[in-house]
Design a protein around this motif. Structure first.
Motif, PDB file in Angstrom:
ATOM      1  N   ALA A 189       0.900  -1.117  -0.008  1.00 34.41           N
ATOM      2  CA  ALA A 189       0.012  -0.016   0.120  1.00 34.41           C
ATOM      3  C   ALA A 189       0.699   1.152   0.102  1.00 34.41           C
ATOM      4  O   ALA A 189       0.538   2.201  -0.616  1.00 34.41           O
ATOM      5  CB  ALA A 189      -0.977  -0.015   1.047  1.00 34.41           C
ATOM      6  N   LEU A 190       1.957   1.367   0.844  1.00 34.71           N
ATOM      7  CA  LEU A 190       2.874   2.570   0.891  1.00 34.71           C
ATOM      8  C   LEU A 190       3.520   2.685  -0.561  1.00 34.71           C
ATOM      9  O   LEU A 190       3.539   3.730  -1.129  1.00 34.71           O
ATOM     10  CB  LEU A 190       4.194   2.341   1.672  1.00 34.71           C
ATOM     11  CG  LEU A 190       3.797   2.611   3.288  1.00 34.71           C
ATOM     12  CD1 LEU A 190       4.927   2.106   4.029  1.00 34.71           C
ATOM     13  CD2 LEU A 190       3.481   4.050   3.318  1.00 34.71           C
ATOM     14  N   ARG A 191       4.032   1.495  -1.212  1.00 34.89           N
ATOM     15  CA  ARG A 191       4.448   1.573  -2.480  1.00 34.89           C
ATOM     16  C   ARG A 191       3.454   1.880  -3.678  1.00 34.89           C
ATOM     17  O   ARG A 191       3.963   2.994  -4.253  1.00 34.89           O
ATOM     18  CB  ARG A 191       5.090   0.093  -3.150  1.00 34.89           C
ATOM     19  CG  ARG A 191       6.397  -0.216  -2.535  1.00 34.89           C
ATOM     20  CD  ARG A 191       7.311  -0.944  -3.290  1.00 34.89           C
ATOM     21  NE  ARG A 191       8.294  -1.493  -2.737  1.00 34.89           N
ATOM     22  CZ  ARG A 191       8.579  -2.604  -2.179  1.00 34.89           C
ATOM     23  NH1 ARG A 191       7.602  -3.608  -2.157  1.00 34.89           N
ATOM     24  NH2 ARG A 191       9.682  -2.474  -1.336  1.00 34.89           N
ATOM     25  N   THR A 192       2.305   1.656  -3.407  1.00 37.50           N
ATOM     26  CA  THR A 192       1.455   2.039  -4.525  1.00 37.50           C
ATOM     27  C   THR A 192       0.990   3.548  -4.178  1.00 37.50           C
ATOM     28  O   THR A 192       0.438   4.194  -5.157  1.00 37.50           O
ATOM     29  CB  THR A 192       0.152   1.136  -4.688  1.00 37.50           C
ATOM     30  OG1 THR A 192      -0.281   1.034  -3.483  1.00 37.50           O
ATOM     31  CG2 THR A 192       0.561  -0.048  -5.412  1.00 37.50           C
ATOM     32  N   MET A 193       1.102   4.223  -3.037  1.00 38.66           N
ATOM     33  CA  MET A 193       0.975   5.320  -2.755  1.00 38.66           C
ATOM     34  C   MET A 193       2.004   6.297  -3.171  1.00 38.66           C
ATOM     35  O   MET A 193       2.268   7.487  -3.076  1.00 38.66           O
ATOM     36  CB  MET A 193       0.636   5.740  -1.265  1.00 38.66           C
ATOM     37  CG  MET A 193      -0.432   5.164  -0.755  1.00 38.66           C
ATOM     38  SD  MET A 193      -1.814   6.258  -0.650  1.00 38.66           S
ATOM     39  CE  MET A 193      -3.081   5.365  -0.181  1.00 38.66           C
ATOM     40  N   GLY A 194       3.142   5.856  -3.747  1.00 39.44           N
ATOM     41  CA  GLY A 194       4.490   6.411  -4.131  1.00 39.44           C
ATOM     42  C   GLY A 194       5.165   6.651  -3.163  1.00 39.44           C
ATOM     43  O   GLY A 194       6.105   7.734  -2.985  1.00 39.44           O
TER      44      GLY A 194
END
Lengths: 371, 259
Positions: free
Chosen positions: A244-249
């Protein structure tokens, strides 16, 4: 007492074998050996039937027994009539045969030694690449610190500082005092023979400051904090929180790993100084109570022995340990698989890796400093 | 419904694999602006993996994913992050950050990408949470909520930055029929008001017929896609027995059952 499971063979009809089931065929009682029945199937028989009128009670035990018999009968080209069985048993047997046994996943069976060796080498190469990539990410995240806004929440950072520093004080105190006591005991026994008890202060002071303070606080923090970091990050990996953090950039390394590593790098040297002092106090207790030294005398002797450079040496070691523990804990956490088992493995592996790294780096540093 | 002929997302010749184990090959489909696109198929056929390829979590073994004119996996990491930033993702487990309250969860992307003052962010967070029916739950931690509430909170986080694309991984898994239906309606409403393109991984037939405008069917036996198109049309016209079996829950009757 439930009746024992048993069966009788009935050959009254020509070319047909009827198996009469009797008793309670449950998992609580051992089933009779199918040897007689299998032998009977070898004689000229065309069809196999069952009669369950006397059957008392049954469960999977009966079904497993029947499956063996049916498989043997089919292999010998004997037709099987399930009509005489209880309806429930018939349905379950039909159900167990309905699903094709083929799987779409190819199961790799036994592998050649060469294949396994090759896989091992590839695994090691892959791990080395992962470690290198992780190191690079951490370095890059560190650089962003200098560009102003930290990539993490300052509140998180202070939480980790408290967790790693202040909350660790009790256990560090206990262990360090006891290590000081042990060191002075060991020294006292030897030095008393020469009447040189006062040098116990030198032994304890140097031992703590050069080696034991850094080493003990490092090992305690590896178990307390390194393991916690691996478990926290591993659980976040399982819950897809890191995805989730990664896809939030948002970089997981900057957001999660960096505050943890910074907190460790800051607090471990401080804990090391604290452990040094506690160890010396522990040694002085033995000096005062067993060796008839006065406290002032003991502390003065310690002060004369220790130089600032020696304290610096211990501090340098503990700074290195801080980096290594944070690195090992966070790396194992980030590498964690997606199961509860994997989190456990990550935690164990974080502690083992940290302690190995601590001891190895300690020997290397000591070697170069005394050369 | 907007019918824009230019596909906003296109998947071309995609092969998915874990190591040497190939999950699916030759996946081709396009998604138009405003579509509600469903990725369907049996368990373990690679639906979630396909989603991971589309949101930048796992590079494909072969083939490409296109966002408009851009080849997603050929872009530099920064450009890829730029595209992913325009997407909101709802994970299967919700994936709320468990160490933060709901308000902090929703606020994090806003703090990261905007220069808004804390007061404005707090207002935005309250608004987003009220959109999903969770007004007043700002200070709760994810562990204190029920499964359905967690899903809705995660949805609020996914729409925090008003995304162009919304990706859902099994949104109604583990929800009771009524909550699942409410979530479907919420998705429809959000799509219409945000003008977003929605991609959903699911095998809930009821919600597939209720909301999907386009779909792809992945099969684990043949390891490729068997059909693409509107599920209701597929139900009427598709000749493939596996697809038909799936769409009719194994009954073979070609009629939409409204639940």
């Amino acid at each position: 007492m439930t009746p024992q499971p048993c069966f009788t063979l009935d050959r009254s009809q020509p070319e047909q074998l009827t198996v009469r089931l009797d008793g309670a065929w449950t998992l609580h009682a051992a089933p009779p050996s199918p040897a007689d029945l299998l032998a009977a199937l070898a004689s000229p028989v065309r069809s196999l039937a069952f009669a369950a009128a006397a059957l008392d009670d049954w469960d999977t035990q009966l079904l497993i027994f029947l499956k063996t018999i049916i498989a043997a009968a089919r292999a010998a080209n004997i037709s099987v009539d399930l009509g005489g069985l209880p309806p429930g048993a018939q349905r379950l047997l039909a159900l167990s045969e309905a699903v094709p046994a083929t799987s779409t996943y190819d199961k790799s069976g036994r592998e050649l030694l060469v294949t396994r060796l090759g896989r091992l080498v590839l695994d090691i190469a892959g791990q080395a690449r992962e470690v290198a990539a992780f190191t690079g990410e951490i370095v890059l995240a560190f650089l962003t610190l200098f560009s102003g806004k930290p990539p993490f929440k300052t509140r998180d950072f202070f939480y980790f500082v408290q967790n790693c520093g202040i909350d660790s004080l009790p256990i560090v105190s206990l262990i360090s005092v006891l290590v000081g006591v042990i060191l002075s005991f060991v020294g006292a026994v030897q030095l008393q023979m020469f009447g040189a008890q006062i040098y116990v202060a030198n032994l304890v002071g140097l031992g703590m400051v050069l080696e034991m303070g850094a080493l003990m606080s490092g090992v305690i923090i590896a178990g307390r904090i390194g393991a916690a970091y691996a478990a926290q990050l591993g659980t976040m990996q399982v819950n897809e929180e890191i995805d989730a953090l990664r896809t939030m950039g948002i970089s997981p390394v900057g957001f999660l790993v960096l505050p943890r590593m910074l907190a460790l790098m800051l607090m471990l040297p401080l804990l090391c100084i604290y452990a040094d002092i506690m160890g010396i106090l522990g040694g002085s207790v033995i000096g005062v109570t067993m060796l008839d030294l006065s406290l002032v005398e003991y502390l003065e002797q310690t002060r004369k022995t220790l130089h600032l450079s020696q304290c610096g040496q211990g501090l340098f070691k503990s700074s290195v340990f801080g980096v290594l523990i944070g690195f090992a804990g966070c790396l194992r956490g980030m590498q964690c698989g997606r199961s509860a088992l994997a989190v456990g493995e990550a935690t164990t592996s974080a502690v083992v890796t940290s302690i190995v790294l601590i001891v190895v780096s300690d020997s290397i540093i000591t070697f170069f400093l005394y050369r | 419904m907007t019918t824009d002929p230019v596909p906003v997302i296109a998947v071309k010749g995609l092969t998915m694999a874990y190591g040497s184990f190939v999950l699916q090959r030759d996946i081709n489909f396009t998604i138009a602006r405003g579509d509600i696109f469903v990725i369907m198929g049996g368990s373990g056929c690679g639906k979630s993996t396909l989603l991971r390829h589309m949101i930048g979590l796992k590079p494909p073994a072969a083939g490409s994913v296109w966002f408009g004119e851009e080849n997603f996996w050929e872009l530099s990491e920064e450009d890829r992050a730029g595209i992913v930033r325009r997407a909101g993702v709802l994970y299967q487990s919700g994936a709320l950050w468990s160490s933060m309250t709901l308000a902090e969860n929703v606020a994090l992307p806003l703090q990261h990408y905007t220069n808004l003052t804390p007061a404005v962010i707090a207002e935005l967070v309250t608004f987003k949470l009220s959109l999903v029916g969770l007004a007043g739950f700002e200070e709760f931690y994810p562990a204190q909520l029920s499964g359905g509430m967690r899903k809705r909170a995660a949805l609020a986080r996914a729409i925090a930055l008003d995304p162009d694309f919304l990706f859902f991984d099994e949104p109604s898994a583990g929800l009771d029929p009524i909550s699942a239906r409410n979530l479907d309606e919420l998705i429809m409403e959000l799509r219409e008001s945000l003008g977003a393109t929605v991609v959903i991984v699911t095998h809930e037939l009821a919600s597939i017929y209720a909301i999907a405008t386009n779909s792809v069917f992945l099969d684990s036996e043949t390891k490729t896609m068997l059909a693409t198109g509107n599920p209701t049309t597929l139900l009427r016209e598709c000749q493939d027995p596996t697809v038909l079996n799936f769409l009719t829950r194994g009954t073979g009757k070609r009629e939409v059952r409204t639940v």
